[in-house]
Design a protein around this motif. Structure first.
Motif, PDB file in Angstrom:
ATOM      1  N   SER A  93     -11.039  26.366 -55.579  1.00 53.40           N
ATOM      2  CA  SER A  93      -9.943  25.401 -55.488  1.00 53.40           C
ATOM      3  C   SER A  93      -8.744  26.006 -54.777  1.00 53.40           C
ATOM      4  O   SER A  93      -8.543  27.225 -54.778  1.00 53.40           O
ATOM      5  N   THR A 101      -7.153  20.817 -53.903  1.00 59.33           N
ATOM      6  CA  THR A 101      -8.436  20.581 -53.235  1.00 59.33           C
ATOM      7  C   THR A 101      -9.446  21.524 -53.859  1.00 59.33           C
ATOM      8  O   THR A 101      -9.178  22.713 -54.019  1.00 59.33           O
ATOM      9  N   VAL A 110     -16.428  18.663 -51.496  1.00 54.96           N
ATOM     10  CA  VAL A 110     -14.982  18.867 -51.587  1.00 54.96           C
ATOM     11  C   VAL A 110     -14.304  17.601 -52.117  1.00 54.96           C
ATOM     12  O   VAL A 110     -14.583  16.484 -51.660  1.00 54.96           O
ATOM     13  N   HIS A 111     -13.398  17.789 -53.079  1.00 56.85           N
ATOM     14  CA  HIS A 111     -12.651  16.675 -53.670  1.00 56.85           C
ATOM     15  C   HIS A 111     -11.170  17.011 -53.699  1.00 56.85           C
ATOM     16  O   HIS A 111     -10.770  18.165 -53.496  1.00 56.85           O
ATOM     17  N   ARG A 112     -10.377  15.996 -54.001  1.00 58.50           N
ATOM     18  CA  ARG A 112      -8.922  16.170 -54.027  1.00 58.50           C
ATOM     19  C   ARG A 112      -8.339  15.500 -55.278  1.00 58.50           C
ATOM     20  O   ARG A 112      -8.624  14.338 -55.559  1.00 58.50           O
TER      21      ARG A 112
END
Length: 373
Positions: A93, A101, A110-112
């Motif tokens: 992260s 992120t 990938v995430h936010r």
């Protein structure tokens, strides 16, 4: 007493952890038999699988897991910490002013997360109590970073409040949602006090103490509480996050005046062969076993016809399951063991809090009688 659209919660209260909308090995009826009043679920894990929109379409987290009582969801901040500064391997992260992120631990996608995103996810999940998105700072880190993280957490707290208000302070299913703020500041007294003042001044429904220390190090936890207790609101619930590994921890934290606490330990320890055993005597927890844990895998229990604990009112003990049988199930890795052991440990912790609550009420009544004379 906390009042939610899904029922009332007496305080102090221990919250079993249902990370992925399940208290591991237990179904909804099992949870009810433990007399737990509120269950915690995890925003990060439910976001990744099955997704908050799926949970929402299924009627919210309570209906999804067939638990009709109150629930709390954390914000995902601690999991982000675990993937970043708290990671023991690859850092997954990256934190910036706007949010975080991160890579999924499941598939690397990938995430936010932003404060607004966390609020929206928790709105869809539908818990009665939701947590502000914060940055959980580790204990061993330079003061400069603690300052940066604390300032960021406070800016995020303001953004969480704004989004919560924009969402009408309600879940996607139409139930009222209370938002709690989180006090950070690592092990720095000045910053902890500053955070306590800031978070307590805001219109949160409750105040939590977060950070790596809380629950992990009981001596340091009690020290932090001592620093900020006089700054905390008297009319709002106070929550220590991730606390409740050992029975004595529960006794100690209630003596500190804390209202809410949660921990994965009762079910995790159960799965690893550690069953709670002991009782509250006066103001202390007493047990013949170290840390109040009976190790069911020990050879001495192979032919033991005793219950886990005489006088225990959990389903497992009341149904007559013996130490010898549980020893066999555990060594055989039978799935039934995980259920029976987890029921015992969760009920043990819930009952211990009930007993402490009873003592508090008795002491309060005695004090009132004394004052009236």
């Amino acid at each position: 007493m906390l009042t939610t659209d899904h029922g009332e919660v007496q305080t102090p209260v221990f919250m079993p952890v249902g990370t992925a909308a399940t208290v591991k090995a237990l179904d909804g009826e099992d949870i009810r038999t433990t007399k737990a009043e509120i269950v915690l679920a995890n925003t990060y894990h439910l976001f990744l699988r099955p997704g908050e929109k799926t949970v929402s379409e299924m009627g919210g987290v309570q209906k999804f897991m067939n638990w009709n009582g109150p629930m709390l969801t954390d914000s995902g901040g601690f999991q982000v910490f675990s993937l970043g500064l708290g990671a023991k391997g690859e850092t997954l992260s990256k934190i910036d002013e706007d949010g975080v992120t991160f890579k999924s631990h499941l598939d690397g996608q990938v995430h936010r997360f932003t404060p607004e995103k966390s609020m929206d996810i928790q709105r869809d999940l539908g818990a009665d109590i939701i947590m502000a998105f914060d940055e959980c700072t580790p204990d061993k880190i330079e003061k400069k970073y603690v300052r940066e993280a604390l300032d960021r957490t406070h800016r995020w707290a303001e953004r969480c409040l704004k989004r919560w208000e924009e969402n009408g302070k309600k879940s996607a299913q139409g139930a009222d949602q209370a938002l709690f703020g989180i006090i950070q500041g690592s092990t720095d007294r000045d910053m902890r006090e500053e955070a306590a003042k800031f978070i307590s001044s805001m219109p949160f429904g409750g105040v939590a103490l977060g950070g790596e220390t809380i629950g992990y190090n009981m001596e340091a936890t009690q020290e932090v509480i001592g620093w900020v207790k006089h700054l905390l609101p008297k009319d709002k619930p106070i929550y220590t996050m991730g606390l409740g590994r050992d029975p004595q921890n529960i006794v100690d934290i209630i003596k500190c005046g804390i209202d809410m606490f949660d921990c994965v330990a009762p079910t995790r320890l159960a799965r690893n062969g550690a069953l709670y055993h002991g009782e509250l005597l006066g103001e202390n927890f007493e047990s013949e076993f170290s840390n109040g844990r009976l190790n069911i895998s020990n050879a001495q229990f192979i032919k033991d016809k005793s219950l886990i604990m005489e006088g225990c009112d959990c389903f497992t003990c009341q149904s007559g399951y013996t130490r010898g049988y549980l020893n066999h199930l555990y060594k055989s890795k039978e799935l039934t063991y995980y259920r029976l052991a987890s029921i015992h440990n969760v009920r043990f912790m819930v009952r211990l809090v009930e007993q402490m609550r009873g003592k508090m009420r008795k002491n309060s009544r005695n004090q009132e009688l004394g004052n009236s004379r």
